[in-house]
Scaffold this motif. Sequence first.
Motif, mmCIF file in Angstrom:
data_model
loop_
_atom_site.group_PDB
_atom_site.id
_atom_site.type_symbol
_atom_site.label_atom_id
_atom_site.label_comp_id
_atom_site.label_asym_id
_atom_site.label_seq_id
_atom_site.Cartn_x
_atom_site.Cartn_y
_atom_site.Cartn_z
ATOM 1 N N ASP A 1 0.666 3.613 -9.764
ATOM 2 C CA ASP A 1 -1.004 5.031 -9.134
ATOM 3 C C ASP A 1 -1.547 5.008 -10.469
ATOM 4 O OD1 ASP A 1 -2.961 6.709 -9.009
ATOM 5 O OD2 ASP A 1 -1.636 8.376 -8.252
ATOM 6 N N ASN B 1 -4.760 6.158 -11.081
ATOM 7 C CA ASN B 1 -5.773 6.355 -10.567
ATOM 8 C C ASN B 1 -6.298 7.157 -11.317
ATOM 9 O OD1 ASN B 1 -7.796 7.128 -8.533
ATOM 10 N ND2 ASN B 1 -7.062 8.748 -7.623
ATOM 11 N N ARG C 1 -0.771 8.552 -16.611
ATOM 12 C CA ARG C 1 0.301 7.369 -15.357
ATOM 13 C C ARG C 1 0.910 5.906 -15.774
ATOM 14 N NH1 ARG C 1 -3.353 9.841 -10.251
ATOM 15 N NH2 ARG C 1 -2.330 11.851 -9.757
ATOM 16 N N HIS D 1 -4.990 1.379 -6.230
ATOM 17 C CA HIS D 1 -5.958 2.216 -6.128
ATOM 18 C C HIS D 1 -6.699 2.261 -6.625
ATOM 19 C CE1 HIS D 1 -4.294 5.514 -5.205
ATOM 20 N NE2 HIS D 1 -5.375 7.314 -5.591
ATOM 21 N N GLY E 1 -9.962 5.734 -6.935
ATOM 22 C CA GLY E 1 -10.838 6.220 -6.143
ATOM 23 C C GLY E 1 -10.449 5.820 -5.144
ATOM 24 N N ARG E 2 -12.079 7.239 -4.249
ATOM 25 C CA ARG E 2 -12.348 6.361 -2.534
ATOM 26 C C ARG E 2 -13.385 6.020 -2.119
ATOM 27 N NH1 ARG E 2 -10.658 12.996 -1.845
ATOM 28 N NH2 ARG E 2 -8.068 12.937 -2.206
ATOM 29 N N ARG F 1 -8.223 0.009 -2.023
ATOM 30 C CA ARG F 1 -9.094 0.512 -1.309
ATOM 31 C C ARG F 1 -10.374 -0.510 -0.904
ATOM 32 N NH1 ARG F 1 -7.520 6.775 -2.444
ATOM 33 N NH2 ARG F 1 -5.472 6.629 -1.905
ATOM 34 N N SER G 1 2.570 9.221 -6.838
ATOM 35 C CA SER G 1 1.916 10.706 -6.440
ATOM 36 C C SER G 1 1.170 10.176 -5.777
ATOM 37 C CB SER G 1 1.088 10.815 -7.821
ATOM 38 O OG SER G 1 1.127 9.174 -8.428
ATOM 39 N N HIS H 1 1.951 10.248 -0.969
ATOM 40 C CA HIS H 1 1.925 11.395 0.776
ATOM 41 C C HIS H 1 0.962 10.227 1.521
ATOM 42 C CE1 HIS H 1 -0.793 11.719 -2.209
ATOM 43 N NE2 HIS H 1 -1.820 12.315 -1.910
ATOM 44 N N ARG H 2 0.478 9.426 1.068
ATOM 45 C CA ARG H 2 -0.551 8.462 1.372
ATOM 46 C C ARG H 2 0.323 7.579 2.705
ATOM 47 N NH1 ARG H 2 -3.993 12.394 1.463
ATOM 48 N NH2 ARG H 2 -4.930 12.340 -0.863
ATOM 49 N N GLY I 1 -0.396 15.228 -8.256
ATOM 50 C CA GLY I 1 -1.597 16.190 -7.276
ATOM 51 C C GLY I 1 -0.719 16.684 -5.786
#
Length: 394
Positions: A19, A21, A34, A57, A59-60, A116, A145, A148-149, A374
């Motif tokens: 992670d 991010n 991280r 990844h 951001g989005r 992403r 982290s 959960h995806r 988070g």
Amino acid sequence: FKTLNDAELSGKRVLVRVDLNVPMKDGKVTDTTRIERVLPTIREISEAGGKVILLAHFGRPKGKVVAEMSLAPVAGPVADLLGKPVAFAADCTGDVAKAAVDAMADGDVLLLENTRFYAGEEKNDPEFAKALAANGDLYVNDAFSAAHRAHGSTEGIAKLLPAFAGRTMQAELEALGSALSTPERPVLAVVGGAKVSSKIDLLENLVSKVDILVIGGGMANTFLAAKGVNVGKSLCEHDLADTAIRIMAAAEKANCEIVLPADAVVAWEFAANTKNETVALDAIPADAMMLDVGAASIDVVKAKIDEAKTLVWNGPLGAFEIEPFDKATVAAAQHAAARTKEGKLKTVAGGGDTVAALNHAKASEDFSYISTAGGAFLEWLEGKALPGVVALEA
Ligand code: 3PG
């Protein structure tokens, strides 16, 4: 699940989901926590002669190439902290990725571009997972982290290659497990934050697992209002009174003691160092809002911390981002940190604001474990299975 102890790494192309991010401002990484957390896994694979291919990844970007969300500016900080060069490939699949992987020597580290940038990542498209897997012999997930995806790089790929948990994934799961699955009792949960609506599942799960639940922050107002307290202009979800009552009833049934504020620090505007007063709950002025809990509440929270052997913390007790409404959060965090240092308490904390609040209180260093997660930390507190973890267990 299998760990790096079970993997034959030498000479292998190892796809490692991390992670990265990380917070970034003007193209510069502003917090390297991280990155630091994934260094042990990277080092171990590299030292064992594996080729470390980092998948991450940022951001989005919603399945499109967005220049500002490139991982390119992250390669430098990873290399600096690792003390070793980190190559970067401007694509995570296809010819560009393949050429970069082919150019690696054993022990080298390569970072691939933002997963992403492909819509297949978030859709968990099997074809995308296949394209990622084409560049590896093994898969290691060290990104609790992001677990959960159910995405291509966190879930889909784990079904295509021999899959292992990285050292940070392992540490997170062990720390969290020892806090809620097999804890030393009594277990105390401190839950704060603005809204009940965002944490209903979490509260419902916790009342069945912990012995004491301290509720603070804005969400406490909703509980107080449900009990008939006049909360004035405080942040309060009046429409969730029934939910609050249901949670309190469930707690009683499960022998979980719910601790609500005993007094309040009120102010007339949401601003730092504005005029404020500590008042009893039956004396909250109609035109004022509660921005923190008062000294009497702090004493109760400290006493509960003294009773507990395990503490799980998520969310601040007051508006900690503006002084002096950080007082209760700071006092409770420091007290928990001191008990931990004395060896009397095990403390696990996580979730967005929580880590910032504990850092602000200078309490993080003495906590037993601070999760970098988070959303994943919240879903774990809700008792949900995390797809990225489940995929490793399959
Ligand atoms: C996080 O920052 O919590 C993780 O990297 C997951 O990011 P996301 O919420 O965009 O999936």
